[in-house]
Design an enzyme around this catalytic site. Structure first.
Site, PDB file in Angstrom:
ATOM      1  CB  SER A 266      -0.838   0.042   1.232  1.00 42.25           C
ATOM      2  OG  SER A 266      -0.017  -0.018   2.328  1.00 42.25           O
ATOM      3  CE  LYS A 267      -2.597   6.362  -2.339  1.00 45.63           C
ATOM      4  NZ  LYS A 267      -3.275   7.120  -3.509  1.00 45.63           N
ATOM      5  NE  ARG A 268      -1.312   6.961   5.111  1.00 45.64           N
ATOM      6  CZ  ARG A 268      -2.299   7.460   5.831  1.00 45.64           C
ATOM      7  NH1 ARG A 268      -3.460   7.551   5.197  1.00 45.64           N
ATOM      8  NH2 ARG A 268      -2.204   8.043   6.932  1.00 45.64           N
ATOM      9  CE  LYS A 269       0.959  -0.275   6.911  1.00 42.49           C
ATOM     10  NZ  LYS A 269       0.522  -1.574   7.414  1.00 42.49           N
ATOM     11  NE  ARG A 482       5.373   7.584   3.628  1.00 43.03           N
ATOM     12  CZ  ARG A 482       4.889   6.927   2.660  1.00 43.03           C
ATOM     13  NH1 ARG A 482       5.579   5.746   2.123  1.00 43.03           N
ATOM     14  NH2 ARG A 482       3.490   7.027   2.297  1.00 43.03           N
TER      15      ARG A 482
END
Length: 515
Positions: A266-269, A482
């Site tokens: 997933s793009k969150r991670k 990030r």
RNA sequence: GUCCCCUUCGUCUAGAGGCCUAGGACACCGGGUUUUCAUCCCGGCAACGGGGGUUCGAAACCCCCAGGGGACGCCA
């Protein structure tokens, strides 16, 4: 091998192998899409069959033409071309589901007439309440059959009154659905686990399940190779094939690509956009090679192979089922190997120039630095960050007179979240975002921008950071911010909770401004 | 909560009952080459989730457990 033999010679003696990739144009081109496309393409071409591309844009609220273009472009960049598709046409078109409404309506009528589907007039509120009760009582959420009790007169009356409705499929209440998965063998799922799936939404467009089955049949798809996430809805699909009296395709569920923590990629991670890898300077040959080693190996064990070599040696039954972690370090090694071994000096220069000096990008960058340099040799130190990946920064870079490291972290995290939610990626919207964040935090814009300067440009003083974010794009900006948060010590679960609360406050703060 | 899928080094994987003292690759650690670094070469570290079976023999076959993942939308 035995299955293959049986299918080729007994079940479908003449059928030409046809596979497909069916992306939904609702966001960035995803590496998972390319992964599944690669295996579909290898399988089809190895059997001298065809691989087609279909756009599943039945979600009108989320589908965009821009996203469709990006996906097509990204797949082609990786060398994943197709025999039929919305851009090149073919004998089974149209290849965009939004252009096939009449076909779906005709097919839904058949099911309605046979009583295999029914109209449901339940409101969203009723369904929400139903689901809430079921969840509370620890029951499996699902439709309760309310509108099944409607008489023909009731139905006609509601239709005449133009009450919005959906069409749902009837599902057996007993027994189980047994089907073969090419890689896993027999799978059994009890019918009571299967919900009365909506087939046609109140906007009269089909849902995925319905459009997918109708199209796969009409487009003569023989093998459905897709992600594991679809196993549980396969009974719905098989039931539809049965209702129509069609021969179902062979199903083959691939393992899902994973984040380092093993959850679904997933793009969150993890960066998931193909464009991110392109912008970071990965070669398409290396990326597609890397995807080919997720769950699969060459029979001779070689790790560097082209898409053609993979196709020639391909054997889908050699796919391993453990969910492969997408490991950027190994991708880095492979990409380096490709650069070293496949490019001579001339080819390297050409590839690099093409990557770095994209004319659209350059024309945006030049105005930002032209008036700030005194010598041409100042350009690279000033604007080199436009051509970089992650920047070599440390926590010492974030030392500031007014801001604490914790505040820097807060600003950075809130900025990524806000950037991700931006409805439109423009210079103005990025600027607006920074302005409101500074008002919300009660500090000067100059201070708000400080941690962003370090994260994005690597320095406290540089060209406009707002323009830089806009030009670099969401993928690279997100990765750098990030990275900066990590450099500052990262965020704990507790931090995330607090930051999310702050984010909600920020969103509340934003509301009156938007009136 | 219910159902489904999966399980070999930290990671990607090889493994079709005896070729397994479990092989390769990334990462990591040592050494060599290199004016530095990288590359390249050599070496090292490191795994069959647990418990029961079946078998002369199990990483492989069966069962149970555990762990991980996924699905349960008028999203796909």
């Amino acid at each position: 091998m035995i299955d293959l033999f049986r299918d080729l010679f007994f079940r479908r003696p003449m059928a030409k192998v046809r596979t497909r990739i069916a992306p939904s144009p609702t966001g960035d081109p995803h590496v998972g899409t390319a992964y599944i496309a690669l295996f579909n393409r290898c399988f089809a071409r190895q059997h001298e069959g065809e691989f087609i591309l279909r756009i599943e844009d039945t979600d009108q609220t989320r589908s965009t033409a821009r996203s469709e273009q990006d996906i097509l472009k990204a797949l082609r960049w990786l060398g994943l071309d197709w025999h039929e598709g919305p851009d090149i046409g073919g004998p089974h078109g149209p290849y965009r589901q939004s252009q096939r409404s009449d076909i779906y309506r005709q097919h839904i009528d058949v099911l309605l007439e046979n009583g295999q589907a029914f109209c449901c007039f339940c409101s969203a509120e009723r369904l929400d309440a139903l689901r809430a009760t079921q969840t509370e009582n620890r029951q499996t959420p699902g439709y309760d059959g309310h509108c099944l009790a409607l008489s023909e007169q009731d139905i006609q009356k509601k239709l005449a009154e133009k009450v919005p409705y959906v069409v749902r499929m009837r599902v057996p209440s007993e027994g189980e659905c047994v089907f073969q998965d090419r890689l896993r063998g027999e799978i059994r799922i009890a019918w009571e686990q299967i919900d009365m799936q909506v087939l046609m939404k109140s906007d009269h467009l089909p849902t995925y399940h319905f459009a997918n089955v109708v199209d796969d049949h009409l487009m003569e798809i023989t093998h459905v190779i897709r992600g594991e996430e679809w196993i549980n809805s396969t009974p719905k699909h098989i039931l539809l094939y049965q209702h129509f009296g069609w021969q179902p395709p062979q199903f083959c569920h691939m393992p899902l690509l994973r984040n380092p923590d093993k959850s679904k990629l997933s793009k969150r991670k993890n960066p998931t956009s193909i464009s991110y890898y392109k912008d970071m300077g990965y070669l398409p040959e290396a990326l597609i090679n890397y995807l080919g080693m997720m769950g699969w190996t060459m029979p001779d064990g070689s790790e560097k192979f082209s898409i053609d070599e993979m196709q020639a040696a391909f054997d889908i039954d050699r796919v391993s089922l453990g969910g492969p972690v997408f490991d950027v370090e190994k991708l880095d090694w492979l990409n380096g190997k490709y650069i070293r071994e496949n490019l001579d000096a001339e080819a390297f220069a050409q590839v690099f120039a093409q990557w770095a000096f994209d004319s659209a990008k350059i024309s945006k960058i030049v105005p930002l630095l032209k008036d700030r340099v005194e010598r041409l040799s100042d350009v690279v130190p000033l604007a080199g960050f436009f051509l970089s990946g992650l920047l070599p920064i440390s926590d010492a870079d974030f030392v500031h007179k007014q801001l604490s490291p914790a505040q820097c972290k807060t600003i950075l995290q809130l900025t990524v979240w806000q950037l991700e939610q931006l409805p439109e990626w423009t210079r103005e919207s990025v600027e607006q975002l920074c302005q409101t964040l500074s008002q919300f935090m009660g500090i000067k814009i100059r201070e708000t921008l400080f941690p962003l300067f370090i994260a994005i440009t690597g320095k406290a003083v540089s060209t406009s950071v707002i323009d830089a974010i806009y030009i670099l794009g969401l993928d690279i900006s997100r990765a750098r911010i990030r990275h900066a948060v990590e450099v500052l010590g990262g965020v704990s679960k507790k931090d995330v909770k607090e930051l999310e609360k702050t984010l909600r406050d920020l969103q509340k703060f934003l509301l009156p401004a938007q009136d």
